[in-house]
Design a protein around this motif. Structure first.
Motif, mmCIF file in Angstrom:
data_model
loop_
_atom_site.group_PDB
_atom_site.id
_atom_site.type_symbol
_atom_site.label_atom_id
_atom_site.label_comp_id
_atom_site.label_asym_id
_atom_site.label_seq_id
_atom_site.Cartn_x
_atom_site.Cartn_y
_atom_site.Cartn_z
ATOM 1 N N UNK A 156 0.846 -1.183 0.000
ATOM 2 C CA UNK A 156 0.000 0.000 0.000
ATOM 3 C C UNK A 156 0.893 1.249 0.000
ATOM 4 N N UNK A 157 0.908 1.952 -1.129
ATOM 5 C CA UNK A 157 1.768 3.144 -1.240
ATOM 6 C C UNK A 157 0.935 4.399 -1.069
ATOM 7 N N UNK A 158 1.294 5.174 -0.067
ATOM 8 C CA UNK A 158 0.541 6.387 0.260
ATOM 9 C C UNK A 158 1.414 7.606 -0.023
ATOM 10 N N UNK A 159 0.804 8.608 -0.633
ATOM 11 C CA UNK A 159 1.507 9.863 -0.891
ATOM 12 C C UNK A 159 1.182 10.841 0.230
ATOM 13 N N UNK A 160 2.188 11.301 0.942
ATOM 14 C CA UNK A 160 1.995 12.257 2.036
ATOM 15 C C UNK A 160 2.284 13.673 1.555
ATOM 16 N N UNK A 194 4.753 5.358 3.243
ATOM 17 C CA UNK A 194 4.335 6.741 2.966
ATOM 18 C C UNK A 194 5.519 7.508 2.364
ATOM 19 N N UNK A 195 5.299 8.050 1.172
ATOM 20 C CA UNK A 195 6.313 8.873 0.505
ATOM 21 C C UNK A 195 5.860 10.327 0.571
ATOM 22 N N UNK A 226 2.270 11.312 -9.330
ATOM 23 C CA UNK A 226 2.514 10.736 -7.996
ATOM 24 C C UNK A 226 1.193 10.314 -7.354
ATOM 25 N N UNK A 227 0.154 11.113 -7.545
ATOM 26 C CA UNK A 227 -1.166 10.749 -6.998
ATOM 27 C C UNK A 227 -1.720 9.528 -7.734
ATOM 28 N N UNK A 228 -1.577 9.520 -9.070
ATOM 29 C CA UNK A 228 -2.035 8.360 -9.856
ATOM 30 C C UNK A 228 -1.429 7.069 -9.328
ATOM 31 N N UNK A 229 -0.121 7.131 -9.051
ATOM 32 C CA UNK A 229 0.601 5.911 -8.689
ATOM 33 C C UNK A 229 0.382 5.501 -7.240
ATOM 34 N N UNK A 269 -7.194 13.437 -8.562
ATOM 35 C CA UNK A 269 -7.793 13.295 -7.231
ATOM 36 C C UNK A 269 -9.133 12.550 -7.258
ATOM 37 N N UNK A 270 -9.744 12.465 -8.436
ATOM 38 C CA UNK A 270 -11.093 11.888 -8.524
ATOM 39 C C UNK A 270 -11.099 10.444 -8.022
ATOM 40 N N UNK A 271 -11.974 10.172 -7.071
ATOM 41 C CA UNK A 271 -12.130 8.813 -6.558
ATOM 42 C C UNK A 271 -11.090 8.399 -5.532
ATOM 43 N N UNK A 272 -10.074 9.222 -5.285
ATOM 44 C CA UNK A 272 -9.027 8.840 -4.317
ATOM 45 C C UNK A 272 -9.576 8.881 -2.901
ATOM 46 N N UNK A 273 -9.130 7.933 -2.107
ATOM 47 C CA UNK A 273 -9.481 7.940 -0.691
ATOM 48 C C UNK A 273 -8.385 8.707 0.055
#
Ligand code: FNR
Length: 184
Positions: free
Chosen positions: A1-5, A33-34, A63-66, A104-108
């Motif tokens: 699980x890769x999270x963008x901070x 978290x990156x 970065x958000x896509x990935x 950002x669409x649909x991102x949690x």
């Protein structure tokens, strides 16, 4: 699980950026978290968007896509979110010229925030949830991490307060559970 901070503060000694560093330490097993810095992002300008996204915007969108999810550390300025964070959301809330969908669409999105004041960014976080919903993102988990009197809990960039560390760890665990449920 890769999270963008992403921190909504550009300040070198930012409490919110420190909160992201603490989140990196406290993330549950399987979550990494990156941190993505917003320092190079230009102010949103629809004329520029029509010409094609600037490089720093392309990089942020990719970065958000990935990422499987986004963790926003949200400071509070004048009872609302910072211009820095709103500006970033404005860029990534739209596809721009060269994409079909907004990053950002649909991102949690998971939210936390820190402030030296006694309300711990609650007003900014409420506003941020509304803005994210408008932008087509979802926010989870339901609980809040409000780091009030942050100067007593974050010392030299380290989150030292044990209760706050526990709360942040639980928040991230709740987020991981929700992300996993969405994946199915
Ligand atoms: C603030 N600060 C602030 N704090 C708060 O709890 N509620 C608020 O409405 C405001 N308003 C505000 C406006 C402006 C313009 C500034 C510069 C500051 C204080 C703010 O929480 C503090 O500067 C934090 O340290 C900012 O977050 P970082 O940079 O430490 O992440």
């Amino acid at each position: 699980m890769n999270i963008l901070g992403i921190s909504g503060s550009l300040r070198a000694a930012s409490f919110n950026t420190a909160l992201l560093h603490a989140a990196q330490e406290l993330a549950p097993a399987g979550m990494s978290i990156t941190i993505h810095r917003l320092h190079d992002l230009p102010l949103f300008n629809q004329d520029v968007e029509e010409q094609g996204d600037p490089e720093s915007v392309v990089v942020l969108k990719q970065a958000i896509d990935q990422a499987d999810g986004v963790l926003l550390a949200c400071p509070e300025y004048n009872g609302g979110i910072t211009g820095v964070l709103k500006n970033a959301i404005d860029w990534v809330s739209r596809p721009g010229r060269d994409r079909k969908t907004a990053a950002l669409a649909g991102k949690l999105v998971c939210i936390a925030g820190a402030s030296p004041g006694i309300t711990g960014t609650v007003r900014a976080q409420d506003q941020l949830r509304l803005i994210l919903r408008r932008a087509g993102a979802q926010t989870e988990p339901q609980g809040e991490v409000l780091v009030f009197q942050a100067h007593t809990k974050i010392v030299d960039g380290q989150l030292t307060d044990e209760r706050t560390r526990d709360a942040l760890a639980r928040h991230l665990q709740g987020y991981a559970t929700r992300l996993a449920a969405l994946r199915g």
